[in-house]
Design an enzyme around this catalytic site. Structure first.
Site, PDB file in Angstrom:
ATOM      1  CE  LYS A 147      -3.588   2.381   2.469  1.00  0.00           C
ATOM      2  NZ  LYS A 147      -4.478   2.355   3.616  1.00  0.00           N
ATOM      3  CG  HIS A 177      -0.697   6.009   3.411  1.00  0.00           C
ATOM      4  ND1 HIS A 177      -0.982   4.472   3.521  1.00  0.00           N
ATOM      5  CD2 HIS A 177       0.506   6.148   2.672  1.00  0.00           C
ATOM      6  CE1 HIS A 177      -0.255   3.748   3.098  1.00  0.00           C
ATOM      7  NE2 HIS A 177       0.671   4.425   2.640  1.00  0.00           N
ATOM      8  CG  ASP A 198      -6.916   2.560   0.098  1.00  0.00           C
ATOM      9  OD1 ASP A 198      -8.159   2.612   0.407  1.00  0.00           O
ATOM     10  OD2 ASP A 198      -6.064   2.881   0.960  1.00  0.00           O
ATOM     11  N   GLY A 199      -8.551   5.337  -1.750  1.00  0.00           N
ATOM     12  CA  GLY A 199      -8.485   6.827  -1.260  1.00  0.00           C
ATOM     13  C   GLY A 199      -9.596   7.792  -2.002  1.00  0.00           C
ATOM     14  N   GLY A 200     -10.200   8.453  -1.556  1.00  0.00           N
ATOM     15  CA  GLY A 200     -10.931   9.613  -2.555  1.00  0.00           C
ATOM     16  C   GLY A 200     -12.209   9.117  -2.846  1.00  0.00           C
TER      17      GLY A 200
END
Length: 149
Positions: free
Chosen positions: A26, A49, A80-82
């Site tokens: 990640k 992150h 991963d994110g947003g």
């Protein structure tokens, strides 16, 4: 002394022989790192992150196309994110994601109404994604993405 965040590729190389579980990395945002990860056969989470590590890190979505190009389908790539809508999910898939993480919306649903709230969030995301997919003729590809400056 190991400093917070002082994780190196040497550490990554030591991990696969110690477990029979799949290894995922990640925080991959650069194509060169994506190529190294793909060469090891690890799955990739394109993530900054939440921007909490450095205030000048690019958005995960902005890094996604170059990372997806670098691995060229050799390993799965998860954005991963947003992600806050079904349209965000469709955009990530169009830009090369194999899958999309939706952590915060699920947590908001859980906080609002427990498991029923989680179910409602997932239903809304599914309905929005299905709607976008229908509007795109049932296919998602990078050439369908328009970037505004």
């Amino acid at each position: 002394m190991l400093l917070w965040g002082a994780f190196s590729w040497a550490d990554v190389l030591r991990t696969p022989p110690t477990t029979s579980l799949p290894v995922w990395l990640k925080g991959i945002l650069h194509p060169a790192d994506a190529e190294l990860a793909a060469g090891l056969g690890t799955g990739i989470f394109v993530s900054n992150h939440g921007g909490r590590q450095l205030d000048v890190v690019p958005a995960a979505l902005d890094a996604l196309p170059a990372v997806a190009d670098a691995v060229a389908g050799r390993v799965p790539v998860v954005l991963d994110g947003g992600v806050r809508s079904g349209g965000d999910i469709a955009l990530a898939i169009a830009l090369g994601a194999s899958a999309v993480g939706i952590g915060r919306p699920v947590l908001w649903g859980l906080a609002a109404d427990g498991s029923a709230g989680v179910r409602r969030v997932l239903d809304v995301l599914h309905d929005e994604f299905t709607h976008v997919l229908a509007l795109c003729g049932g296919r998602l590809s990078r050439d369908m993405v328009v970037v505004r400056c």
